[in-house]
Design a protein around this motif. Structure first.
Motif, short mmCIF file in Angstrom:
data_model
loop_
_atom_site.label_atom_id
_atom_site.label_comp_id
_atom_site.label_asym_id
_atom_site.label_seq_id
_atom_site.Cartn_x
_atom_site.Cartn_y
_atom_site.Cartn_z
N ASP A 109 0.94 -1.53 0.40
CA ASP A 109 0.08 0.13 -0.19
C ASP A 109 0.41 1.52 -0.09
O ASP A 109 2.15 1.49 0.69
CB ASP A 109 -1.00 0.27 1.23
CG ASP A 109 -2.10 -1.04 1.08
OD1 ASP A 109 -2.42 -0.90 0.14
OD2 ASP A 109 -2.63 -1.70 2.45
N ARG A 110 0.72 2.17 -0.46
CA ARG A 110 1.43 3.84 -0.70
C ARG A 110 -0.07 4.78 -0.76
O ARG A 110 -1.04 4.50 -0.98
CB ARG A 110 2.03 3.87 -2.43
CG ARG A 110 2.57 2.90 -2.71
CD ARG A 110 3.52 2.92 -3.87
NE ARG A 110 3.62 1.59 -4.78
CZ ARG A 110 2.89 2.05 -6.12
NH1 ARG A 110 3.13 2.57 -6.51
NH2 ARG A 110 2.47 0.55 -6.84
N LEU A 111 1.39 5.71 0.27
CA LEU A 111 0.27 7.07 0.21
C LEU A 111 1.53 7.84 0.15
O LEU A 111 2.63 8.18 0.62
CB LEU A 111 -0.19 6.98 2.25
CG LEU A 111 -1.07 8.61 2.34
CD1 LEU A 111 -2.00 8.49 1.73
CD2 LEU A 111 -1.14 8.14 3.87
N ILE A 112 1.02 8.90 -0.11
CA ILE A 112 2.09 10.95 -0.64
C ILE A 112 1.78 11.13 -0.05
O ILE A 112 -0.01 11.76 0.00
CB ILE A 112 1.80 10.97 -2.43
CG1 ILE A 112 2.02 9.62 -3.51
CG2 ILE A 112 2.49 11.87 -2.81
CD1 ILE A 112 2.03 9.94 -4.64
N ALA A 113 2.67 12.08 0.91
CA ALA A 113 2.32 12.82 1.54
C ALA A 113 3.53 14.58 0.98
O ALA A 113 4.38 13.89 0.71
CB ALA A 113 2.73 12.42 3.05
N ILE A 114 2.86 15.08 0.65
CA ILE A 114 3.07 16.58 0.37
C ILE A 114 4.08 17.26 1.31
O ILE A 114 2.92 17.90 1.89
CB ILE A 114 2.14 17.36 -1.04
CG1 ILE A 114 1.52 16.88 -1.28
CG2 ILE A 114 3.44 18.22 -1.13
CD1 ILE A 114 2.46 15.69 -2.61
N SER A 115 4.98 17.36 1.60
CA SER A 115 5.41 17.96 2.89
C SER A 115 5.99 19.38 3.03
O SER A 115 6.07 19.63 1.67
CB SER A 115 6.46 16.93 3.09
OG SER A 115 7.77 17.12 2.37
N LYS A 116 6.15 19.80 4.35
CA LYS A 116 6.54 21.39 3.97
C LYS A 116 5.34 22.40 3.33
O LYS A 116 4.99 23.63 2.35
CB LYS A 116 8.10 21.81 2.96
CG LYS A 116 8.41 20.74 4.17
CD LYS A 116 10.36 21.01 2.63
CE LYS A 116 11.18 20.29 3.73
NZ LYS A 116 12.67 20.41 3.31
N SER A 117 4.02 21.83 4.17
CA SER A 117 2.73 22.73 2.60
C SER A 117 2.32 23.69 3.54
O SER A 117 1.88 24.98 3.01
CB SER A 117 1.64 21.96 2.92
OG SER A 117 1.90 20.25 2.24
N ASP A 118 2.88 24.02 4.54
CA ASP A 118 2.90 25.79 5.22
C ASP A 118 3.21 26.68 4.36
O ASP A 118 2.74 27.34 4.48
CB ASP A 118 3.60 25.74 6.59
CG ASP A 118 4.95 25.16 6.43
OD1 ASP A 118 5.58 24.17 6.49
OD2 ASP A 118 5.69 26.29 6.95
N MET A 119 4.08 26.10 3.90
CA MET A 119 4.66 27.46 2.40
C MET A 119 3.79 27.45 1.38
O MET A 119 3.70 28.92 0.93
CB MET A 119 5.89 26.92 1.89
CG MET A 119 5.96 25.75 1.19
SD MET A 119 7.81 25.68 0.57
CE MET A 119 8.33 24.97 2.10
N LEU A 120 2.69 27.24 1.25
CA LEU A 120 1.78 27.17 0.43
C LEU A 120 0.87 28.11 0.55
O LEU A 120 -0.18 27.49 2.22
CB LEU A 120 0.91 26.58 -0.76
CG LEU A 120 2.36 24.88 -0.23
CD1 LEU A 120 1.33 23.78 -0.90
CD2 LEU A 120 2.97 25.59 -2.43
N ASP A 121 -0.06 28.82 -0.01
CA ASP A 121 -1.60 29.62 -0.15
C ASP A 121 -2.92 29.05 -0.21
O ASP A 121 -2.38 27.43 -1.81
CB ASP A 121 -1.57 31.25 -0.02
CG ASP A 121 -1.40 31.11 -1.50
OD1 ASP A 121 -1.58 30.18 -2.54
OD2 ASP A 121 -0.43 32.24 -2.41
N SER A 171 3.97 22.82 11.35
CA SER A 171 2.32 23.58 11.79
C SER A 171 1.34 22.62 12.00
O SER A 171 0.06 22.71 12.90
CB SER A 171 1.95 24.49 10.38
OG SER A 171 1.79 23.51 9.83
N GLN A 172 1.73 21.57 12.20
CA GLN A 172 1.14 19.81 12.64
C GLN A 172 -0.48 20.13 11.35
O GLN A 172 -1.60 19.26 11.72
CB GLN A 172 0.15 20.38 13.77
CG GLN A 172 1.28 20.34 14.79
CD GLN A 172 1.48 19.52 15.47
OE1 GLN A 172 0.82 17.87 15.87
NE2 GLN A 172 3.58 19.01 15.34
N GLN A 173 0.05 20.76 10.04
CA GLN A 173 -1.43 20.25 9.60
C GLN A 173 -1.56 18.84 9.46
O GLN A 173 -0.42 18.49 8.95
CB GLN A 173 -0.97 21.36 8.18
CG GLN A 173 -1.80 21.78 6.88
CD GLN A 173 -1.51 22.02 5.57
OE1 GLN A 173 -0.71 23.31 5.89
NE2 GLN A 173 -2.22 21.58 4.39
N GLY A 174 -2.66 18.42 8.91
CA GLY A 174 -2.72 17.55 8.18
C GLY A 174 -2.79 16.04 9.01
O GLY A 174 -2.23 15.26 8.17
#
Length: 336
Positions: A277-289, A316-319
């Protein structure tokens, strides 16, 4: 666990005990001057046994002790007394340890369960005493068997980390930071490539006192499957993970291409890894508006039709809570 204490590859030597000699003895008592043979058997030589221990996470103990020798069997004696068996020697290893012949590289066995035992070097059989050899034509045999010699083996212990979730990504993708946030692990973190040189393990605490194990596998570089850098040492740890979490930073030049490169390295190393099983996490997303994230979602929806993805930020603990939920569902599909 400090980086210096994580050892995942060692060579050790094991020698089992030789069997005791059978006894040559004729029964004698006060009024029995010519009794029959009653020499006992020799004891078995001690085994060298490899045993799984779920309290161990590394092979570091073998840096200081590489030779293991079991006890010899004792000799038989009169009255058909069998000699005591030689003392067995146990080698405790972490779960996920593969044992290979050091010369041929043949895999002998692997240890995956706590308490599981495999004989590495079998003790020699004890010799039979002379009472076994009595026949109608030879009532008083005056010979017995010697004990059989033990075995000497040289083996390689190779640890493949047993974890539920393996973090996969290029160096500096934020894997160590995520592990430090989502678990109680304290990996070394720095803003430069190859901060992590050994796998870090952490326990992720989930709802209702449930938990699962996450491993930060050192960053993959292109060519790892061919053994570039320390590629093979890194990739073998991914084999044991139930679910693979691909971590790709939001500031990557091409998220889809980065994922394909990572996937290709795994494919070339071991195609069976792609069945996980695979899951993709886009990290450092706090820099995105929000606007930029919406644009990226539109693009990623086209690229990742079969693999789920999500945006997270360790800082930022987002997600992070959602990430735990998604991973738990992948690990426990029967409870969904």
């Amino acid at each position: 666990m400090t980086e210096g204490n994580f050892v995942d590859y060692v060579k050790i030597y094991a020698e089992s005990g030789k069997g005791g000699k059978g006894s040559v003895h004729l029964h004698r008592e006060k009024y029995i001057t010519k009794g029959g043979p009653d020499g006992g058997d020799g004891g078995r030589g001690g085994h060298v046994i490899v045993r799984g221990n779920d309290n161990l996470w590394t092979l570091v103990g073998f840096k200081f002790k590489k030779h293991f020798k079991a006890g010899h069997g004792e000799h038989g004696s009169k009255n058909r007394s069998t000699g005591a068996d030689g003392k067995d020697v146990y080698i405790d290893v972490p779960l996920g340890t593969v044992v290979k012949n050091a010369e041929t590289q043949e895999v002998l066995f692997e240890i995956t369960e706590s308490g599981e035992e495999k004989i590495l070097a079998e003790g020699g059989m004890g010799g039979r005493g002379n009472w076994h050899f009595k026949t109608a034509t030879n009532q008083t045999p005056r010979y017995a068997q010697p004990g059989m010699p033990g075995e000497e083996v040289s083996v390689i212990l190779e640890l493949k980390v047993l974890a539920d979730v393996g973090l996969v990504g290029f160096p500096n993708a934020g894997k160590s930071t995520l592990l430090s946030v989502i678990t109680s692990a304290k990996p070394k973190i720095g803003d430069y490539e190859f901060t992590t040189l050994k796998p870090n393990l952490g326990i992720v605490e989930y709802r209702d006192f449930k938990s699962f194990v996450m491993a930060d596998i050192p960053g993959i570089i292109e060519g790892a499957a061919e053994g570039k850098g320390l590629g093979h040492y890194f990739l073998r740890h991914i084999e044991r993970n139930a679910t693979l979490l691909f971590l790709i930073p939001a500031d990557s030049n091409d998220i889809s291409k980065e994922y394909e490169i990572l996937l290709d390295e795994l494919r070339r190393y071991n195609p069976e890894l792609l069945d996980k099983d695979r899951l993709i996490a886009i990290s450092k997303s706090d820099m995105l508006d929000e606007e930029l994230m919406a644009e990226m979602r539109e693009e990623l929806d086209k690229e990742f039709k079969e693999v789920p993805y999500m945006f997270i930020s360790s800082v930022s603990q987002q997600g992070i809570t959602e990430l735990k939920d998604r991973l738990w569902k992948l690990l426990n599909p029967q409870h969904n």
